[in-house]
Design a protein around this motif. Structure first.
Motif, PDB file in Angstrom:
ATOM      1  N   TYR A 100       0.820  -1.211   0.000  1.00 23.82           N
ATOM      2  CA  TYR A 100       0.000   0.000   0.000  1.00 23.82           C
ATOM      3  C   TYR A 100       0.862   1.271   0.000  1.00 23.82           C
ATOM      4  O   TYR A 100       0.412   2.327   0.426  1.00 23.82           O
ATOM      5  CB  TYR A 100      -0.926   0.008   1.223  1.00 23.82           C
ATOM      6  N   THR A 101       2.083   1.163  -0.462  1.00 20.95           N
ATOM      7  CA  THR A 101       2.923   2.348  -0.575  1.00 20.95           C
ATOM      8  C   THR A 101       2.359   3.243  -1.676  1.00 20.95           C
ATOM      9  O   THR A 101       2.227   2.806  -2.824  1.00 20.95           O
ATOM     10  CB  THR A 101       4.371   1.962  -0.928  1.00 20.95           C
ATOM     11  N   PRO A 102       2.011   4.492  -1.360  1.00 21.78           N
ATOM     12  CA  PRO A 102       1.389   5.334  -2.378  1.00 21.78           C
ATOM     13  C   PRO A 102       2.360   5.745  -3.478  1.00 21.78           C
ATOM     14  O   PRO A 102       3.509   6.074  -3.218  1.00 21.78           O
ATOM     15  CB  PRO A 102       0.925   6.561  -1.581  1.00 21.78           C
ATOM     16  N   TYR A 103       1.863   5.658  -4.693  1.00 30.62           N
ATOM     17  CA  TYR A 103       2.576   6.147  -5.873  1.00 30.62           C
ATOM     18  C   TYR A 103       3.956   5.513  -6.047  1.00 30.62           C
ATOM     19  O   TYR A 103       4.923   6.190  -6.379  1.00 30.62           O
ATOM     20  CB  TYR A 103       2.659   7.680  -5.830  1.00 30.62           C
ATOM     21  N   MET A 104       4.036   4.190  -5.867  1.00 34.21           N
ATOM     22  CA  MET A 104       5.263   3.474  -6.225  1.00 34.21           C
ATOM     23  C   MET A 104       5.409   3.438  -7.736  1.00 34.21           C
ATOM     24  O   MET A 104       6.495   3.601  -8.274  1.00 34.21           O
ATOM     25  CB  MET A 104       5.230   2.041  -5.678  1.00 34.21           C
ATOM     26  N   ALA A 114      -2.792  13.225   3.020  1.00 35.47           N
ATOM     27  CA  ALA A 114      -1.766  13.935   2.254  1.00 35.47           C
ATOM     28  C   ALA A 114      -2.347  14.522   0.971  1.00 35.47           C
ATOM     29  O   ALA A 114      -1.860  15.545   0.471  1.00 35.47           O
ATOM     30  CB  ALA A 114      -0.612  12.993   1.922  1.00 35.47           C
ATOM     31  N   LEU A 115      -3.407  13.887   0.453  1.00 34.24           N
ATOM     32  CA  LEU A 115      -4.053  14.379  -0.767  1.00 34.24           C
ATOM     33  C   LEU A 115      -5.140  15.406  -0.465  1.00 34.24           C
ATOM     34  O   LEU A 115      -5.859  15.830  -1.373  1.00 34.24           O
ATOM     35  CB  LEU A 115      -4.657  13.215  -1.556  1.00 34.24           C
ATOM     36  N   ARG A 175       4.403  11.211  -1.414  1.00 29.47           N
ATOM     37  CA  ARG A 175       5.766  10.760  -1.158  1.00 29.47           C
ATOM     38  C   ARG A 175       6.445  11.603  -0.077  1.00 29.47           C
ATOM     39  O   ARG A 175       7.166  11.072   0.778  1.00 29.47           O
ATOM     40  CB  ARG A 175       6.583  10.804  -2.452  1.00 29.47           C
ATOM     41  N   GLU A 176       6.197  12.911  -0.099  1.00 34.15           N
ATOM     42  CA  GLU A 176       6.836  13.787   0.882  1.00 34.15           C
ATOM     43  C   GLU A 176       6.288  13.577   2.296  1.00 34.15           C
ATOM     44  O   GLU A 176       7.042  13.624   3.272  1.00 34.15           O
ATOM     45  CB  GLU A 176       6.636  15.250   0.476  1.00 34.15           C
ATOM     46  N   LYS A 177       4.974  13.290   2.401  1.00 36.10           N
ATOM     47  CA  LYS A 177       4.353  13.205   3.721  1.00 36.10           C
ATOM     48  C   LYS A 177       4.228  11.777   4.256  1.00 36.10           C
ATOM     49  O   LYS A 177       4.267  11.566   5.477  1.00 36.10           O
ATOM     50  CB  LYS A 177       2.968  13.858   3.676  1.00 36.10           C
ATOM     51  N   VAL A 178       4.052  10.804   3.369  1.00 38.58           N
ATOM     52  CA  VAL A 178       3.770   9.434   3.809  1.00 38.58           C
ATOM     53  C   VAL A 178       5.016   8.553   3.812  1.00 38.58           C
ATOM     54  O   VAL A 178       5.210   7.758   4.742  1.00 38.58           O
ATOM     55  CB  VAL A 178       2.669   8.799   2.935  1.00 38.58           C
TER      56      VAL A 178
END
Length: 335
Positions: A107-111, A186-187, A309-312
């Protein structure tokens, strides 16, 4: 009073699940298959059913299978508990992180940002696939491979958001696993982590304005009367996982193991070929049903991805370890 009712519901669910599983355990050659998401006739349900049929066919009937669909043995966490305990032998699951937070790698966002990149990463030998195998083994599960669905998005009513600013004021349901709530925050969204079995009620009662955990199939199939819009934010590449309890695996002969493995590989390969076409089909079906569909521009996706990516990702260093996150940073799609 509410706490007592919830405890009773849990005890009742566990008792029913135990009774169902005991009825399937009389024959040592019976495998119990379950999915935590997908009723009979759904893509996930059909895949699970076919997996069982292939096992029976390839074994010439020497291995029997019992198939349990969504909610027949309890909620997502309850069924995953049964799987880890060995009461469910084989599973198509959307992983829970309660046993090992490293499962959250899925569940890593935007891999990844494209279908080609995602399928390459999740395919056997791919960099995401390789990471998941070791994590699953550590919690006592045999990892066969992924069952990809595609990029997810946000289904909502009354309002939709194509950028972070417009998400302000929209409260959406997320999965109960880390880092789903943190990603949507984050979004720009407000969030409520809600179990899959409670999402319909949450939408109907106005607890949330939308649902942000799935590819469009689930929002179309279950909630199209409650949702007006679907924005494919692509924050996660959604995939189920084909797995088996390791004790159950070790308890089989080499020939039986080969049969289950070959059947799993066939199911996985079928889905890798079908996933994109399946997702496109349900995008069209949702639009026919009156749901407005939006695909953000590359620039808008990059805005979302940069924020996530910056926040999570720094939070994930603490939760799943910098060693894994370094692999992700090295291989993730460039922005």
């Amino acid at each position: 009073m509410k706490g007592i009712q919830n405890k009773f519901k849990t005890l009742l669910s566990t008792a029913v699940a135990t009774a169902c599983l005991m009825s399937a355990s009389a024959d040592a050659l019976t495998l119990r298959l379950a999915t935590d998401s997908g009723t009979a006739g759904s893509p996930a349900g059909d895949a699970l059913k076919k997996w069982g049929e292939l096992i029976e066919q390839k074994s010439n009937g020497e291995i029997e299978t019992r198939v349990f669909y969504q909610n027949e043995l309890g909620g997502q966490q309850e069924v995953f508990d049964l799987h880890v305990a060995g009461d469910v032998d084989v599973m198509l699951n959307w992983p829970m992180t309660s046993y090992d937070k490293r499962i959250g790698v899925i569940y890593t966002p935007y891999m990844t940002l494209s279908w080609d990149e995602a399928l390459k990463a999740y395919s056997p030998g791919g960099w995401v696939n390789n990471m998941l195998g070791g994590v699953y083994q550590d919690i006592g599960l045999k990892f066969f491979g992924p069952w990809p669905e595609g990029f997810n998005g946000v289904g909502s009513r009354g309002k939709y958001a194509l950028n972070i600013e417009d998400a302000d004021g929209l409260k959406v349901r997320t999965m109960t696993v880390f880092p789903a709530p943190q990603t949507m925050q984050a979004l720009g969204y407000q969030t409520a982590a809600i179990d899959w079995g409670e999402v319909y009620t949450a939408l109907q009662t106005g607890v949330v304005d939308g649902e942000a955990g799935n590819v469009i199939y689930w929002d179309y199939e279950y909630f199209r009367d409650s949702l007006d819009y679907y924005v494919q934010t692509k924050h996660f590449f959604m995939t189920g996982v084909l797995s088996m309890n390791y004790d159950s695996w070790e308890g089989m002969t080499e020939e039986e193991q080969k049969i289950v493995q070959e059947a799993a590989t066939e199911i996985m390969n079928d889905q890798f070929k079908a996933a994109k076409e399946q997702d496109d089909h349900y995008i069209a079906e949702a639009q026919k049903a009156g749901m407005e569909y939006f695909e953000p521009s590359d620039e808008q996706i990059r805005e979302f991805a940069k924020a996530a990516r910056e926040k999570v990702w720094p939070l994930m260093d603490d939760e799943i370890g910098s060693e894994i996150m370094d692999v992700i940073r090295k291989n993730a799609s460039p922005l």
